[in-house]
Every structure is written in structure tokens, then in C-alpha cells.
Design an enzyme around this catalytic site. Structure first.
Site, PDB file in Angstrom:
ATOM      1  CG  HIS A 149      -1.748  -1.185   1.399  1.00 28.90           C
ATOM      2  ND1 HIS A 149      -2.669  -1.565   0.457  1.00 28.90           N
ATOM      3  CD2 HIS A 149      -1.792  -2.129   2.373  1.00 28.90           C
ATOM      4  CE1 HIS A 149      -3.269  -2.681   0.862  1.00 28.90           C
ATOM      5  NE2 HIS A 149      -2.747  -3.045   2.019  1.00 28.90           N
TER       6      HIS A 149
ATOM      7  CG  HIS B 104      -6.015  -6.099   1.223  1.00 31.25           C
ATOM      8  ND1 HIS B 104      -6.894  -5.536   2.128  1.00 31.25           N
ATOM      9  CD2 HIS B 104      -4.779  -5.909   1.714  1.00 31.25           C
ATOM     10  CE1 HIS B 104      -6.191  -5.031   3.133  1.00 31.25           C
ATOM     11  NE2 HIS B 104      -4.917  -5.228   2.912  1.00 31.25           N
TER      12      HIS B 104
END
Lengths: 329, 329
Positions: free
Chosen positions: A55, A217
Site C-alpha cells: 500500500h 487488497h
């Protein structure tokens, strides 16, 4: 899978080596996998966040004066282990306690809780601020309750500023929860990202399909939609947010890329978000446009809206000096 | 083609609208397509750059104190027109003249030359600094001589700092040429980008192929190579640079993403670049890692190495306040 990597197994370790080389102003403990500020403000409450890697710049890129004291990056899309969070907490504690900023995923919450117990045994007081801003789905494949996404950045920035001012542990935790409550996010994927160790995209999208309400995700959202002009996609996202948390007054908007979306597209999308907000009668008081909370090489975007007040605006404007966010002196 | 756009024809206009909404501290003239600082330093030489859109944050994201005075973004991968460059020059001129920082592509050079003639007629003195740092190919589909790529950012930053100090037109131009001469770049593509109006990738790459020495518009490089571990790709790029301009002493390294390469991969790649440079005996004195000079949604990276000296290091460290590059006060 076409990626600039050495091996799927070394991705996080390699990225941390590169991060350390690029940012000598931070301390990178490669063994413990902890990134920290070498000289936190004396007596200030420590701020620790962490979560799966993939991320970036979240969370390692937000360590520095005015934001996080330390970050604990896990494996790709995998929570950091309790010992690692404990090590980050120990580094971050100057005696005033530590706030754990945790995105609401089962693994992260569990491991931060275990770390908090271990920290308590070592005399480190902790408070957890849970971030669960993603209004797309209630419960999901990886969470009980909402997922935590873009608001993590907002909480980290605002608490970072407040911590610099000497705010105490309880007050910081309350503030963090307030920021989370005033924040809502919605993401849309155009192309799935690929976890290196898996080697193929996390989900399949047809050439004219998008995933509405996708997680960071690549978790499923609300439904498959059609790839329409940007204006319609952004309207869909903002209407979903507005239905959950009315967009009014002064707002901070994070218009965020999923990792593989170039800036020219993000600015084009932001034009529509800005126009929508103006038509709505709200005020775009502050904003960020770019790849700030990513999902590997996923293409698409998310919008996070935080309703500001004078205190939050002041904290947002306070100086910050991190690899990925910096302004002021 | 899966892009976050309204229509292929509105991409640049939409991005500029979004840019204007996100950066109220800058002036965006949507009609003339000129982005400028509202209050350049009094008496300072103006710095103007421009070129095709699709390379964001280059150039519009580098307008602000300590860097460009104005930028003229053309259509995607298309040079700005002479009148547009003239308008940018007029806005940037405070009487001390204007430096045109131009990447070496036939269309850009021609249009900046025409703009310089028009400017001269209006009493605006100009000097051109040509950037041609890409050592992959001599001449190309779009250039006589080398292409200009990542060094554009370096020239803009260093001249921006020097201009703030009140350096005169001729001295700035000489400095800019010196920076360009001390800079060399090499890029590798993993996936081709797609020009919106074309609708399909600019070139074909097999699942295990890379383009070695690719240009920032997806122009062919030296040859097709195999997708190897990052370490080998980066060694290839650095050896190519080193063969042309020995990597020694203090160097500034821009480890740049092509637009669709996520930060975790860039940091992993930078680890290898940093290790290579250390082994080589040179000193990584300054660096930038991220998507700074992009090629729409091309995946891959480029490395730009600038040999520093005390003056250039000082200018690099000077404060800069632009949307995409900011440090100092």
C-alpha cells in the site's frame, strides 16, 4: 506477471533496503522490520501504524515529524506480527504512551491487540484507534465490520500534528476516533493488482468491467459495473459516500490512485469530484491528489472525504516532514 | 483501453481542470493552457518549460517557488504550440528574460524556437536550454540527437534555485547546459502505455520481454531484452549510463517510475541501484524515488544520474514549493 522485482519472496525486504537508502533521515531496522523517526519530540505520545505491505507510501512513507513515530510493515497484504508491532511501540514510546492506528482487518486488529498486551507488560501504555472508513461493504472477506482504507492517512496526519503539540494519550485516541467517524471512502478498480507470491491478478475484470466498492487488497465490492466515463464513476463513488455520511460543510478530499493509475488520470478524475462537491454546496477546503494508499499495481481510484472543523483544518495544515507528505517548515 | 477518463479528446483539458482545483496556489489559464506562479520573485529570470502531456507531474507539477515560473502543457505526447509558449513566456518575464527548458524532440524544439522569435518581437529576451540526457539511442523516431527525459526535472530544480538567487539570464542558461551535460538517463519498459486517442498500447511486448532504452513516449530503445530479476535490469541501465558518463564522485540519482509502476517496486529497484553505485565507489549524495517523469500508464522505470559538485548540491537542497516537489521552507 511483469514486475520490477528480484524474487516474489524478497519484495518487502528489497523495498525496505531501497527505502533505507533513499531516506537516511529515518531509521530502518531491517531485522525487526520497523521504520522510525530517530528523534521523536521529547515527551510526545508515540504514533505507530502498520499493516500489510503493498500500500506504499502507506505506512512507511508517513513516518517523520508531524506524522507517525514508527511503522511496522508486514508481508504483502499480511498483518505485521505482534513482536514487530511491539518493537515499533517500544521505539515510539517516550513514556507518554503510544497510539496504535490500525486499519480494520481481522489479522491487523488481532496482532495489534496482542502487541498491546505485550507492551502493557513492558510498561508501555497503548490506545488503539481503529480505522474503518470504507463504506462500500459492511463485513467482508477480511473484516468484521467495515474495511479501513484512505482515512488511515488522514488519521495519521491529524494525530501526528496533535502529538507534536503535546496532546495526551487519551485525548489523541479520542481525536483519532472522531476523525475516523468523520471520514468515509469508496474505491473503484479498473484492473486488478497482482500479489507477487501469487503471480496472477487477484480477480478477473472484463475489458469493460469495473469493481465498484473494491477493497485495498482487491476484495470484492458491491457489484461489477460498466467502465463508463470518469464523471459517472466518480458520481457513483461520491453518491455512495454521501448516502452514508452527508458531504457538506468544509471537506478534505483524498483523491487516491490505486498504484498503477497515472497522475494525468487522477487529476482528470479529481476535476469531476471537485465539480460534484461544488454543485452539492459543500466546500473543498483541502485536498490531496495522487497515489497515497495503493494496492500494488491495481488500477483505479478511491475517494476519501473527511468533514473538517476548525481544529481538524488547523491540524491538517500543521507542518509535516515525511517521505511522502511534506509541507510547512 | 481501461482508463479513468471522460473522453480521449478531453484528457488534457480535464486534467488541467483537476489540477486547477487541487492547486489554487497556482494560476491555471485553461484557454491558453498555461500554468504559472502568481507572484514570481521580483526581478528574477523566468523559467518556462513545457512539452506533451502524459508525463505528469512533469512539467505542470514543477511550477512554484524554487522551480518553474510557468509551464505549457501540449496535447498528449504533442509539443505545445508556439503561441502557448509565448503566453507562458510573457507571464514568466519580469524584465530579466526567460529561460526555455526544452526536451530535445523535433516538435518541441521547433515550437519553442518559434515562440522565442515571437517573444523577441515583444521585447522578451530568451535563452534555450536543451535537455538531451537519454543515452539509450543517438537520434530516434522523434529526435535529431538524443532524447530528453528525466534530466528535465533536475535542470528545472537547479535553475529554479539559481533563479531565486537572482542569477542572470546568460549565467542561468550556461548553468542549465552544464547540468544537462552532467546528466545521463536510461529507461526500461515492462509494459507499454496507451495514448487515449489511439486506444491501444504504443508497442507490443511479450510476457517475458522488456524494451531496453525505451523513450518516454514509448519510442524504441536499443533492443528487446528478457524480463530478468530487477538487479539485472538495473545493472543493465547503470552500465549503459556508466559507459557514456562515468558514475563517480557525488551523484544525484532519480529513480523514476514510468507511471504505472507502484512505489514498492520502485523502492525495491532503488535498493539495487544504490548497491551498484556503492560497489562502484561513487557516493549516492542525493536521490528521488517515485513517479516523477512518466509515460502515461507505461510500466517500468528510468534512472537519471547527475554528477554533482558543491554548487549543484547547494542548489538541489534549496527550498522548493511545487505540487510534486517540495522541501525546505
Amino acid at each position: 506477471m511483469k514486475k520490477l522485482i528480484n524474487t516474489p519472496g524478497s519484495v518487502v525486504e528489497d523495498a525496505l533496503r531501497g527505502f533505507a537508502a533513499a531516506h537516511p533521515e529515518l531509521r530502518v531496522d531491517a531485522e525487526q522490520r520497523v521504520v522510525s523517526r530517530p528523534q521523536p519530540s521529547a515527551g510526545a505520545v508515540g504514533l505507530v501504524s502498520g499493516g500489510g505491505s503493498g500500500h506504499e507510501p502507506l505506512h512507511v512513507g508517513y513516518v517523520g515529524p508531524g506524522m507517525l513515530t514508527a511503522a511496522a510493515p508486514g508481508d504483502v497484504y499480511t498483518a505485521p506480527v505482534p513482536d514487530q508491532v511491539l518493537a515499533a511501540s517500544a521505539v515510539a514510546d517516550s513514556g507518554a504512551g503510544v497510539v496504535h492506528i490500525v486499519k480494520n482487518y481481522t489479522g491487523d486488529v488481532l496482532n495489534f491487540r496482542l502487541a498491546a498486551e505485550l507492551a502493557e507488560e513492558q510498561g508501555i501504555q497503548t490506545e488503539m484507534v481503529l480505522v474503518d472508513d470504507d463504506i462500500a461493504v459492511e463485513d467482508s472477506t477480511a473484516t468484521a465490520g467495515r474495511r479501513g482504507t484512505g482515512a488511515a492517512l488522514v488519521v495519521e496526519k491529524l494525530l501526528g500534528a496533535a502529538a507534536e503539540e503535546g496532546t495526551d494519550l487519551q485525548t489523541l485516541a479520542t481525536l483519532g476516533r472522531r476523525v475516523n467517524e468523520r471520514s468515509a471512502s469508496f474505491g473503484i478498480a479498473l484492473l486488478a493488482g497482482t500479489v507477487p507470491a501469487v503471480g496472477r491478478p487477484g480477480f478477473d475484470l472484463g475489458p469493460t468491467e469495473v469493481e465498484l466498492g473494491v477493497g485495498i487488497h482487491g476484495e470484492p465490492g458491491r457489484e461489477r459495473g460498466r467502465l463508463t466515463p470518469a464523471r459517472e464513476l466518480i458520481t457513483t463513488a461520491l453518491e455512495a459516500i454521501d448516502a452514508e455520511q452527508r458531504i457538506e460543510g468544509d471537506v478534505l478530499v483524498l483523491f487516491n490512485g490505486a498504484g498503477a493509475t497515472p497522475l494525468i488520470e487522477l487529476y482528470g478524475g479529481f476535476a469531476e469530484a471537485s465539480a460534484w462537491i461544488q454543485t452539492r454546496g459543500a466546500t473543498l477546503a483541502r485536498c490531496l491528489v495522487g497515489n497515497y494508499v495503493t494496492s500494488l499495481d491495481q488500477a483505479g481510484f478511491s475517494i476519501t472525504v473527511t468533514t473538517l472543523d476548525d481544529e481538524l483544518t488547523r491540524l491538517w495544515d500543521a507542518p509535516v516532514q515525511t517521505p511522502a507528505l511534506r509541507w510547512g517548515r
